[in-house]
Write a protein that holds these residues in place. Structure first.
Motif, mmCIF file in Angstrom:
data_model
loop_
_atom_site.group_PDB
_atom_site.id
_atom_site.type_symbol
_atom_site.label_atom_id
_atom_site.label_comp_id
_atom_site.label_asym_id
_atom_site.label_seq_id
_atom_site.Cartn_x
_atom_site.Cartn_y
_atom_site.Cartn_z
ATOM 1 N N TYR A 114 -2.461 23.802 59.492
ATOM 2 C CA TYR A 114 -3.801 23.244 59.531
ATOM 3 C C TYR A 114 -4.181 22.678 58.166
ATOM 4 O O TYR A 114 -4.675 21.565 58.059
ATOM 5 C CB TYR A 114 -4.817 24.301 59.973
ATOM 6 N N GLU A 151 -11.422 36.193 64.719
ATOM 7 C CA GLU A 151 -12.505 35.235 64.550
ATOM 8 C C GLU A 151 -13.092 35.319 63.141
ATOM 9 O O GLU A 151 -13.438 34.307 62.545
ATOM 10 C CB GLU A 151 -13.593 35.466 65.605
ATOM 11 N N LEU A 183 -0.457 33.870 62.193
ATOM 12 C CA LEU A 183 -1.708 33.277 61.727
ATOM 13 C C LEU A 183 -1.484 32.513 60.430
ATOM 14 O O LEU A 183 -2.037 31.439 60.220
ATOM 15 C CB LEU A 183 -2.761 34.364 61.492
ATOM 16 N N LEU A 216 -15.962 28.194 66.785
ATOM 17 C CA LEU A 216 -14.896 27.958 65.806
ATOM 18 C C LEU A 216 -14.193 26.622 66.054
ATOM 19 O O LEU A 216 -13.899 25.883 65.124
ATOM 20 C CB LEU A 216 -13.892 29.112 65.822
ATOM 21 N N ASN A 217 -13.950 26.303 67.314
ATOM 22 C CA ASN A 217 -13.330 25.018 67.641
ATOM 23 C C ASN A 217 -14.239 23.855 67.243
ATOM 24 O O ASN A 217 -13.764 22.812 66.787
ATOM 25 C CB ASN A 217 -13.009 24.935 69.134
ATOM 26 N N ARG A 265 -10.756 33.537 60.868
ATOM 27 C CA ARG A 265 -10.871 32.086 61.052
ATOM 28 C C ARG A 265 -12.139 31.530 60.403
ATOM 29 O O ARG A 265 -12.101 30.478 59.767
ATOM 30 C CB ARG A 265 -10.854 31.732 62.534
ATOM 31 N N PHE A 289 -11.717 31.418 56.730
ATOM 32 C CA PHE A 289 -10.840 30.313 56.370
ATOM 33 C C PHE A 289 -11.588 28.978 56.431
ATOM 34 O O PHE A 289 -11.454 28.142 55.544
ATOM 35 C CB PHE A 289 -9.613 30.283 57.287
ATOM 36 N N MET A 290 -12.396 28.795 57.467
ATOM 37 C CA MET A 290 -13.167 27.549 57.591
ATOM 38 C C MET A 290 -14.130 27.401 56.410
ATOM 39 O O MET A 290 -14.294 26.305 55.875
ATOM 40 C CB MET A 290 -13.960 27.530 58.897
ATOM 41 N N PHE A 334 -13.974 23.319 63.537
ATOM 42 C CA PHE A 334 -12.710 22.632 63.288
ATOM 43 C C PHE A 334 -12.827 21.148 63.636
ATOM 44 O O PHE A 334 -12.423 20.280 62.868
ATOM 45 C CB PHE A 334 -11.595 23.287 64.096
ATOM 46 N N GLU A 381 -14.864 31.449 70.137
ATOM 47 C CA GLU A 381 -13.800 30.442 70.112
ATOM 48 C C GLU A 381 -14.383 29.035 70.184
ATOM 49 O O GLU A 381 -13.941 28.130 69.470
ATOM 50 C CB GLU A 381 -12.833 30.685 71.270
ATOM 51 N N GLN A 420 0.016 29.152 61.170
ATOM 52 C CA GLN A 420 -0.973 28.249 61.765
ATOM 53 C C GLN A 420 -1.893 27.683 60.694
ATOM 54 O O GLN A 420 -2.213 26.505 60.699
ATOM 55 C CB GLN A 420 -1.823 28.985 62.803
ATOM 56 N N ARG A 421 -2.318 28.506 59.752
ATOM 57 C CA ARG A 421 -3.237 28.055 58.701
ATOM 58 C C ARG A 421 -2.551 27.082 57.751
ATOM 59 O O ARG A 421 -3.171 26.144 57.286
ATOM 60 C CB ARG A 421 -3.815 29.236 57.913
#
Length: 154
Positions: free
Chosen positions: A139, A95, A132, A61-62, A98, A101-102, A65, A58, A135-136
């Motif tokens: 974002y 994760e 999810l 990943l944060n 995510r 996606f990143m 972001f 996390e 949220q995406r």
């Protein structure tokens, strides 16, 4: 903040937690350096306890972001590459979604081709993970610089 993290020698559970929650307040260079240090800590110490591993993933990943929000694409991409060197099992599917996606988002910022992000968002929706998916979308909309670059999914 700099005083707390500047001379950090050992990562503790509390340090990782604090780091994860303060990343948007840290300058990009220090954020990047600390994130690389955390990735190395994870690899060298074979972190496998569920609560530690979740917190580590996390935090990284944060950080990715936060660097994207700070428009530090090269640093974010390097952290994504580092993330893939970390070991984590199939229990960390969120994760994995995510980080994928990143990766697509970094690609989008360079090419403005939204097809990969749209495909991922649609897959998330089709899997029934609507929370999810929403949220995406929020974002993605926050990253877009003009209305013509916004990503929409039917």
């Amino acid at each position: 903040m700099k005083r707390i993290f500047f001379n950090l020698e050992t990562w503790t559970y509390e340090n990782i937690l604090y780091f994860s929650y303060t990343q948007l307040l840290i300058k990009p260079q220090l954020l990047f350096r600390l994130s690389k240090s955390l990735i190395n800590f994870s690899i060298e110490n074979h972190i496998n306890r569920q609560n530690w591993h979740s917190l580590l993933l996390e935090a990284i990943l944060n950080a990715i972001f936060a660097l994207l929000k700070m428009k530090q694409l090269d640093k974010a991409k390097e952290l994504v590459d580092g993330f893939y060197t970390m070991k984590f099992n199939e229990n960390f599917i969120l994760e994995q979604i995510r980080i994928n996606f990143m990766t697509s988002l970094i690609q989008y910022t360079s090419t403005k081709d939204k097809s990969e992000i749209q495909s991922q968002l649609l897959s998330i929706k089709n899997l029934g993970l609507d929370h999810l998916y929403l949220q995406r979308i929020r974002y993605s909309a926050s990253i877009s610089t003009t209305s013509s670059n916004k990503i929409t999914i039917p």
